[in-house]
Design an enzyme around this catalytic site. Structure first.
Site, PDB file in Angstrom:
ATOM      1  N   ASP A   1       0.820  -1.222   0.000  1.00 21.00           N
ATOM      2  CA  ASP A   1       0.000   0.000   0.000  1.00 21.00           C
ATOM      3  C   ASP A   1       0.845   1.259   0.000  1.00 21.00           C
ATOM      4  O   ASP A   1       0.394   2.325  -0.412  1.00 21.00           O
ATOM      5  CB  ASP A   1      -0.941  -0.004   1.198  1.00 21.00           C
ATOM      6  CG  ASP A   1      -1.981  -1.084   1.005  1.00 21.00           C
ATOM      7  OD1 ASP A   1      -1.669  -2.252   1.299  1.00 21.00           O
ATOM      8  OD2 ASP A   1      -3.069  -0.765   0.498  1.00 21.00           O
TER       9      ASP A   1
ATOM     10  N   ASN B   1       2.001  -3.198   4.141  1.00 20.40           N
ATOM     11  CA  ASN B   1       1.026  -4.043   3.423  1.00 20.40           C
ATOM     12  C   ASN B   1       0.054  -4.618   4.440  1.00 20.40           C
ATOM     13  O   ASN B   1       0.156  -4.352   5.659  1.00 20.40           O
ATOM     14  CB  ASN B   1       1.744  -5.143   2.631  1.00 20.40           C
ATOM     15  CG  ASN B   1       0.808  -5.851   1.656  1.00 20.40           C
ATOM     16  OD1 ASN B   1       0.030  -5.197   0.945  1.00 20.40           O
ATOM     17  ND2 ASN B   1       0.831  -7.167   1.629  1.00 20.40           N
ATOM     18  N   LYS B   2      -0.879  -5.390   3.960  1.00 22.52           N
ATOM     19  CA  LYS B   2      -1.942  -5.964   4.788  1.00 22.52           C
ATOM     20  C   LYS B   2      -1.395  -6.579   6.066  1.00 22.52           C
ATOM     21  O   LYS B   2      -0.350  -7.231   6.043  1.00 22.52           O
ATOM     22  CB  LYS B   2      -2.686  -7.018   3.953  1.00 22.52           C
ATOM     23  CG  LYS B   2      -3.840  -7.709   4.625  1.00 22.52           C
ATOM     24  CD  LYS B   2      -4.818  -6.757   5.256  1.00 22.52           C
ATOM     25  CE  LYS B   2      -5.345  -5.699   4.319  1.00 22.52           C
ATOM     26  NZ  LYS B   2      -6.080  -4.607   5.033  1.00 22.52           N
TER      27      LYS B   2
HETATM   28  O1  MRU Z   1      -7.309  -3.416   2.931  1.00 26.17           O
HETATM   29  P1  MRU Z   1      -7.037  -3.725   1.488  1.00 26.17           P
HETATM   30  O2  MRU Z   1      -7.753  -4.943   0.998  1.00 26.17           O
HETATM   31  O3  MRU Z   1      -7.245  -2.515   0.610  1.00 26.17           O
HETATM   32  O4  MRU Z   1      -5.494  -4.060   1.456  1.00 26.17           O
HETATM   33  C1  MRU Z   1      -4.913  -4.407   0.236  1.00 26.17           C
HETATM   34  C2  MRU Z   1      -3.491  -4.794   0.358  1.00 26.17           C
HETATM   35  O5  MRU Z   1      -2.920  -4.796   1.413  1.00 26.17           O
HETATM   36  C3  MRU Z   1      -2.781  -5.109  -0.939  1.00 26.17           C
HETATM   37  O6  MRU Z   1      -1.798  -6.063  -0.720  1.00 26.17           O
HETATM   38  C4  MRU Z   1      -2.128  -3.833  -1.483  1.00 26.17           C
HETATM   39  O7  MRU Z   1      -3.064  -2.795  -1.550  1.00 26.17           O
HETATM   40  C5  MRU Z   1      -1.551  -4.041  -2.817  1.00 26.17           C
HETATM   41  S1  MRU Z   1      -2.807  -4.260  -4.053  1.00 26.17           S
HETATM   42  C6  MRU Z   1      -2.026  -4.404  -5.555  1.00 26.17           C
END
Ligand code: MRU
Length: 370
Positions: A260, A270-271
């Site tokens: 992100d 990231n997540k």
């Molecule tokens: O909370 P989210 O589902 O928006 O989180 C998404 C992620 O963490 C993805 O790994 C990240 O945005 C990369 S998407 C190409």
């Protein structure tokens, strides 16, 4: 308004383009048009597009995670600005129009804090607005819509390039673990982490995917597994706490995730749970790759500690949808992202270059190169 409802577990999903799935699509209409986004809160049980016609509704779509994933959020926000300009065209005074459009920008900017692509896209739409400030309002709105479409198309092209560069890093027969969903659903198309896997498969490699379920929102179980099943790419779903066991048994050859926001020293947000996976990968000497467009790199933040981490609703942790399994009244934390220090990252794969062992010097060089 809801449109295009497909069947439960929609394996025979209709599609209009060669892209595996379109998380967002623009629809022309006599009044100007509208944005459609797949409701990712309901996949895979229901495959459904929802319609959006203003900055406010798009901001709500981002906040509620109808659309999610950093690049897809950016594309949605760009369309949100264009829709708002179209909606406000009737305002006669330039000053009132600008003030109202600014409110639309602000609503979109407040929708989610971590994915920098949101702010990147809004900045780009702002620049477009400023550059064409002299135009009549309908012409300005049309120009903003054209810019949103360019951002949309660019993202697909960029992801294909990332995919090709990343595919070269995966050996044939690789068993690749991924966390969350960084696929076509999280982008304008193709995906970043899943784009690497798609491109490797397209290049003739045999790849199998291990998808972390990704508590609490289950992007891995609901979205990544679904995308892979749609395309017959072998996928095995595991709960998040199984990754260490699988690595220790030698059942994972590489990790590829999206991000992100990457800080100027190469730290990666990231997540939630990605950091745990990176630590485990390091322990087991498994390469840990991060795939992202340049628009996800935030050179204004010196390190990952400065990345804003979204805290989401407690209900995401205490249960799912209408069902609550945790005791009522229990204290809960729900940080939606974590930061993986650069030292745990084998390489960041971008459309421009692959940065091995990222650090401040490598990240600066990425932007300094012509
Ligand atoms: O909370 P989210 O589902 O928006 O989180 C998404 C992620 O963490 C993805 O790994 C990240 O945005 C990369 S998407 C190409």
């Amino acid at each position: 308004m809801k449109v295009c409802l497909f069947s439960l577990y929609a394996n025979s999903r209709e599609t209009e383009v060669s892209e595996p799935v379109q998380a967002l699509r623009w629809r022309d209409a006599p009044q100007g048009g509208y944005l459609q986004m797949i409701d990712q809160t309901r996949l895979p049980a229901v495959f459904e597009y929802l319609d959006y016609d203003s900055a406010e509704t798009v901001a709500e779509g981002i906040r509620s995670m109808v659309v999610r994933g950093a690049p897809a959020i950016g594309v949605a926000a760009a369309y949100g600005v264009a829709l708002e300009a179209m909606r406000l065209c009737h305002i006669v005074s330039d000053q009132d129009f600008s003030a109202a459009l600014d409110k639309g920008f602000a609503k979109l900017a407040a929708s989610r804090p971590t994915a920098v692509n949101l702010f990147w896209a809004l900045n780009r739409m702002r620049a477009c607005c400023n550059q064409h400030a002299g135009l009549a309002k309908p012409a300005l709105a049309a120009t903003l819509l054209a810019e949103a479409k360019v951002i949309h198309e660019e993202d697909i092209r960029i992801n294909r390039t990332i995919g090709e560069k990343g595919a070269a890093l995966l050996p044939d027969r690789a068993r690749v673990l991924t966390h969350c969903n960084a696929g076509a659903l999280a982008t304008a198309g193709h995906g970043t982490a899943l784009g690497v896997i798609r491109s490797a498969v397209l290049a003739g490699k045999t790849i199998s995917v291990i998808a972390d379920e990704t508590r609490p929102f289950l992007q891995g179980a609901r979205l990544t597994a679904w995308e892979m099943v749609q395309e017959n790419i072998p996928v095995t779903l595991i709960t998040d706490n199984m990754a260490g066991h699988m690595m220790a048994r030698g059942e994972i050859d590489a990790v590829v995730v999206g991000t992100d926001r990457v800080a100027a020293n190469g730290d990666v947000a990231n997540k939630i749970g990605t950091y745990m996976v990176a630590v485990l990968a390091h322990r087991h000497q498994i390469p840990f790759y991060v795939a992202c467009p340049l628009s996800t790199i935030d050179m204004t933040l010196a390190s990952g500690d400065l990345i804003p981490i979204e805290e989401r609703a407690h209900e995401e942790v205490t249960g799912y949808r209408d069902y609550q399994w945790a005791a009522h009244g229990v204290a809960v934390r729900n940080p939606s992202f974590d930061v993986t220090p650069a030292e745990l990252v084998t390489a960041i794969i971008t459309e421009k270059a692959v940065i091995y062992r990222p650090d401040a010097k490598g990240m600066t060089a990425l932007f300094d190169q012509g």
